[in-house]
Each structure stands twice: as C-alpha cells, then as structure tokens.
Design an enzyme around this catalytic site. Structure first.
Site, PDB file in Angstrom:
ATOM      1  N   ASP A 186     -25.238  58.206 -21.942  1.00 23.90           N
ATOM      2  CA  ASP A 186     -25.105  59.217 -20.896  1.00 23.90           C
ATOM      3  C   ASP A 186     -24.980  60.571 -21.572  1.00 23.90           C
ATOM      4  OD1 ASP A 186     -24.743  60.441 -18.428  1.00 23.90           O
ATOM      5  OD2 ASP A 186     -22.666  59.789 -18.173  1.00 23.90           O
ATOM      6  N   HIS A 187     -25.326  61.604 -20.841  1.00 24.66           N
ATOM      7  CA  HIS A 187     -25.148  62.968 -21.323  1.00 24.66           C
ATOM      8  C   HIS A 187     -23.765  63.459 -20.907  1.00 24.66           C
ATOM      9  CE1 HIS A 187     -29.789  63.375 -21.212  1.00 24.66           C
ATOM     10  NE2 HIS A 187     -29.382  63.148 -22.446  1.00 24.66           N
ATOM     11  N   PHE A 191     -24.097  62.695 -15.088  1.00 26.79           N
ATOM     12  CA  PHE A 191     -24.710  61.739 -14.149  1.00 26.79           C
ATOM     13  C   PHE A 191     -26.046  61.179 -14.632  1.00 26.79           C
ATOM     14  CE2 PHE A 191     -23.101  65.410 -11.355  1.00 26.79           C
ATOM     15  CZ  PHE A 191     -21.776  65.046 -11.504  1.00 26.79           C
ATOM     16  N   HIS A 192     -26.150  60.855 -15.926  1.00 29.12           N
ATOM     17  CA  HIS A 192     -27.418  60.356 -16.471  1.00 29.12           C
ATOM     18  C   HIS A 192     -27.254  59.002 -17.180  1.00 29.12           C
ATOM     19  CE1 HIS A 192     -28.889  64.830 -16.891  1.00 29.12           C
ATOM     20  NE2 HIS A 192     -28.864  64.413 -15.624  1.00 29.12           N
ATOM     21  N   PRO A 193     -26.641  58.004 -16.583  1.00 26.17           N
ATOM     22  CA  PRO A 193     -26.500  56.725 -17.288  1.00 26.17           C
ATOM     23  C   PRO A 193     -27.834  55.998 -17.423  1.00 26.17           C
ATOM     24  CG  PRO A 193     -25.731  56.507 -15.032  1.00 26.17           C
ATOM     25  CD  PRO A 193     -26.021  57.962 -15.242  1.00 26.17           C
TER      26      PRO A 193
END
Length: 537
Positions: free
Chosen positions: A294-295, A469-471
C-alpha cells in the site's frame, strides 16, 4: 435454497468487477451473474465529487475496516476505507486517473509474466478510455471510462506548482505517458462535474441486458468445488441462502482485501491459517493474503495567510451556498473537487532512476477524511512512497464471511522505507519554503518544525502516516516456481480449475501511482483471456 446456473460468476461489483461484467456479458449467449455485498449507489454523495468527505468513514458507503495495530505506526490502528457499494472504491475514491510508470509493467514482465509489459498493457488502458483530448498514440476516446480536466482552480496550487519548478520538479502536461516525473493537475474520472465510477461507466448502462444479473446485498460465503474445479458459490441475500453454479468460470474481483478472504473461507490458502479460523483445508496455497502493499501517505500540513482555501470557504454559510449554486448552474467550483488536485512526482534521493514519491497537494486540511475541515486557512502537502519495500498481509479473521478481516500492512517495516519517509518530509519542507509560496507565509503545523534529525523525522512519519487507499498484491501473479504466487500470468489460480482472480490483488508489485485505473486495465485484459480460453475449451 434456490439454485441458479450461469456461464460466468463475478464476485464483486467494484472497479474490476464492473469491467468484467460488461465484457463477459457482451455476447448474449453468455449468462453472467455479478454478486456484490454492498448496496446500490442511490445516494447523492456518491455522485457529487466532493462527496468523498461524507462517504469515507460512513457505513453506508464504506466497509469501515481498520488495520491491526501497526508497529511501524507507533502501534496505531488506522481506518482502511473500502467502497461498500456498486462501483466499489471507485465510488468513494479520489477520482484520479493514473496508470503508473512504464517501468512498473516492464518490471512485471521481467518477473516472467508474459504479456504484462507496458507495450502489452497500454492497449487495454486505451480500449475503455474516453479521454478529453481524443484519440492519440497514448490515449483512447469513446470508451466507458471518462477522463477530464479538473473544473476548479486555486491560486495557491498554481504557486505550489511554481515552487516545484524551483526545487527541480518540471511542469508536464500528462502523467500517463509512461514516465510521470513532473508536476501537473490530476486528470479526473468525472463527466461534466459528476463522479464517474466504474458502476456508472461500465455496469449501469448494461443492466438491461437479459443475460446479466446483478445481486446486491449478497454476501458470498464460500466457493463450491467439484474435485479441483470451481463450479459456483454459495451466498446469502435478504436472509435467504442461494447457490449459483458457473458452467465456465468463477472470477474473484472482490479486491485486495475481499478476494483473499473468500479464498480462505473456501479452504484455499495457508493450511495453518485456514485451520485457525475453523474452516476445512481444501487446497494449500501459502501466498493467499500475503504480499500486501500500500502507499503510505505522510500528510504534512502548513497554515497559510492571504490564500483562498476550502477550509476558509467552507466555514462561511454564504460561500457554501454560492458553491452549491455554482455547482447546480455550471457543474463547476469546489463541489467538483477531487480530494487532491495537484500532483508532483519526483525522486526522494539520487538513488532512484525514476520518480519514487508522489505529492498530493490540497487546498484544505483536516485530521483525517470523514472529519471536519480545520477552521483556519491551510494546505496539505501529502507525500507517499510509490514503491515501498514493506510487505504486509490481509487474512480472514474467522469462518464468518461477514467478519472483518485482519489487515496488517506492516508499514515502514524496512530501513529503505523509513529512509524514503525521512527524505520525503524534508522535500515537502523544501517545497513549502520555495520562493513561489513565500507570499502565503507557509507555517508548518504537522509534523512540526522542531523535528529535524533522522530519528525524529522517522518517528514523525510513524505518527502522521496513514493509508492513501491503494492496497494490492494479496493474490499475486507469478510463475509456477514462485512459492508465494497465487495466480499465473493468465490469472488462473494455481492448482485449481474454473477460477481466476482479476483485481488489484494480482499485482506482484504496486504501481507507481493511484491504483484504480490499473485495476480496470487488469480486468479488461482478464476478460479477453477468459473469453479466449472459453472459446478454446
């Protein structure tokens, strides 16, 4: 228990699932079921862009997941938003159109994943694109996925872009050419000032197809197998149990959190974990739920003077009314805002050949999304490490399909990630102190100017860091020789038949930017492979 029969069953009507349903049901001879645990998008804030402020952290729109306590974040457990609606997270996300870098996909190909290099995937991005600039070598037009320029401007963001030039970040006009280093205003997935979700673009226009059925509020309990082949699934809806059979394939598109959870509920994954939740072990596949990437965004906040910001505008009932009027009459103004408007991609140090950090600059500040804006004028200079080395996991917590999974991103668990975090905070400060922003007198509020040495800044990163919010990555694509891989280059689950995963979970490595549109590209390519394999069978 009712039983239904289809050719294809798609689990999840999110960013990937909507694309898959559209493509698989084009042929009227193919019967397609798409099963979505969330509800319909019949709420105004799903469609007005600034509605993300109300949707994130709202159980009507968000699954309200939280991470396990994170050692790298000082033991904090943070909110982990995921869309609880048709369109999935594309109904509540930042609406930013971003493909990543050519090197990301060429890196996938170098892992032995044939057909996943930049030149291979670019046609799939273009196939469903409807770009404001029309058709070109790099962009498509006429597709379902609308891409537009933002419809609001802020002088302080113009100044931030000039500040970027001062510190070596050039202005560019397109982040999606394969090399996104530079600064530009983010292009957004909107149509004439309204959010353009995956459901709006791909799913709702085709629900009239008689060969397609959408089931909402439908919780999949487990995948059904006959021998080593998936033949359907069991789901509950409105208090009733249903069985759906798939004569061709079951495709998991429930996302990087939902897809591994469903595999584990069905007995597919690490045997010891499956046993720990009280489910029978069906197929050992140790990579399921692992490789979570994730980011992590570090949200530096600066108070400013003499600048128009959303914080200030939103405090005034008159200005709020004018925003509403501007939106109603022209579909312009702050109500069309994505969470971030200005992007800057650069390197955190000379050690990196391509941009490894991304700034999201916002004319607003708040403690966290879902909470009120601050009452004073301020901007947020958020920065994230685009290619983190840290790897976490997401696993089923129990055999109850409605129980939230255990999400453990393991942020900042490597020395390299902590180094990038420290360098990123310093670069955010350089940006804020550039001459172009001087007239706004930026004053650092978070993490705080007293923190200066590496140890203090690393600790600050752990205190202010949160998901952007980038899983991805929890059912990674890989070769048969990779013991952590879950699917092959055609997205087929290793060791099983009739089942694929086609969503963000298959990314072996995270892309260098926002992950929504890359997920749709994966679904576009997956649909082509699924149909080709069905014809060849």
């Amino acid at each position: 228990m009712s039983t239904e029969t289809y050719d294809f069953i798609v689990v999840g009507a999110g960013s990937a699932g909507c694309v898959l349903a559209n493509r698989l049901s084009r042929d009227p001879s193919h019967r397609v079921l798409i099963v979505e645990a969330g509800g319909t998008d019949n709420w105004i804030w799903f469609h007005i862009p600034v509605g993300y402020l109300y949707a994130i952290g709202n159980p009507r729109a968000d699954w309200m997941f939280k991470t396990a306590p994170e050692p790298g974040l000082g033991g904090r457990s943070i909110a982990y938003p995921r869309g609880r609606v048709v369109g999935g997270s594309s109904a509540i996300n930042a609406m930013i159109y971003m493909r990543g870098q050519a090197a990301d996909y060429d890196g996938w190909r170098q892992l032995g994943l044939t057909g996943w290099g930049w030149d291979d995937v670019l046609p799939y991005f273009k196939r469903h694109e409807d770009h404001h600039g029309g058709t070109s070598v790099l962009h498509g037009a006429g597709g379902e996925w609308r891409v537009e320029r933002p419809r609001v401007s802020w002088p302080i963001l113009d100044a931030a872009r000039e500040a970027g030039v001062e510190i070596g970040i050039p202005k560019i006009d397109d982040f999606n050419r394969g090399d996104n280093e530079g600064s530009a205003y983010f292009e957004v997935n909107q149509r004439r000032g309204r959010r353009w979700s995956a459901a709006t673009g791909f799913l709702k226009p085709i629900l009239k197809r008689p060969n397609l059925r959408l089931a909402t509020g439908a919780h999949v309990e487990r995948i059904l197998f006959d021998g080593r082949r998936a033949i359907g699934l069991r789901y509950s809806q409105d208090g009733r149990n249903h069985e759906a059979r798939a004569s061709v394939e079951v495709i998991l598109a429930a996302g990087a959190i939902g897809s591994p959870q469903l595999l584990e509920l069905s007995g597919v994954g690490r045997p010891e974990l499956i046993q720990s939740i009280g489910a029978p072990v069906f197929h050992a596949l140790p990579g399921v739920g692992e490789n979570l990437q994730d980011h992590l965004q570090l949200r530096a906040i600066f108070a400013v003077e003499g600048a128009r910001t959303l914080n200030v505008d939103y405090q005034s009932p008159f200005k709020r009314a004018m925003m509403g009027l501007d939106y109603a009459l022209r579909r312009r103004g702050p109500m069309t805002m994505a969470p971030s408007q200005l992007g800057l991609f650069t390197t955190s140090s000379p050690d990196y050949a391509t941009a490894n950090i991304e700034f999201h600059v916002q004319p607003l500040s708040l403690d966290r999304f879902g909470e009120p804006l601050h009452a004073y004028p301020a901007i947020t200079i958020s920065v994230c490490n685009l290619r983190p080395e840290s790897r976490g996991s997401s696993h089923a917590a129990s055999a109850d399909p409605r129980a939230a999974p255990i999400i453990q991103p393991s942020y900042l668990s490597t020395l390299a990630d902590r180094r990038v975090a420290v360098d990123s905070i310093r670069l955010a400060r350089r940006l804020a102190s550039a001459r172009a922003l001087a007239r706004y007198a930026p004053r650092e509020l978070l993490p705080g100017p007293k923190l200066q040495d590496d140890e203090e800044l690393a600790r600050a990163a752990s205190e202010i860091g949160t998901t952007i919010f980038h899983p991805v990555g929890t059912a990674k694509m890989g070769s048969a020789q990779d013991p952590t891989a879950v699917v092959d280059e055609r997205l087929r689950v290793f060791g099983l038949g009739g089942i694929r995963v086609a969503d963000a979970s298959v990314m072996p490595r995270i892309t260098s930017g926002n992950t929504g549109s890359p997920t749709m590209m994966i679904a576009e390519k997956a649909a082509e492979m699924i149909l080709a394999d069905a014809r060849a069978a």
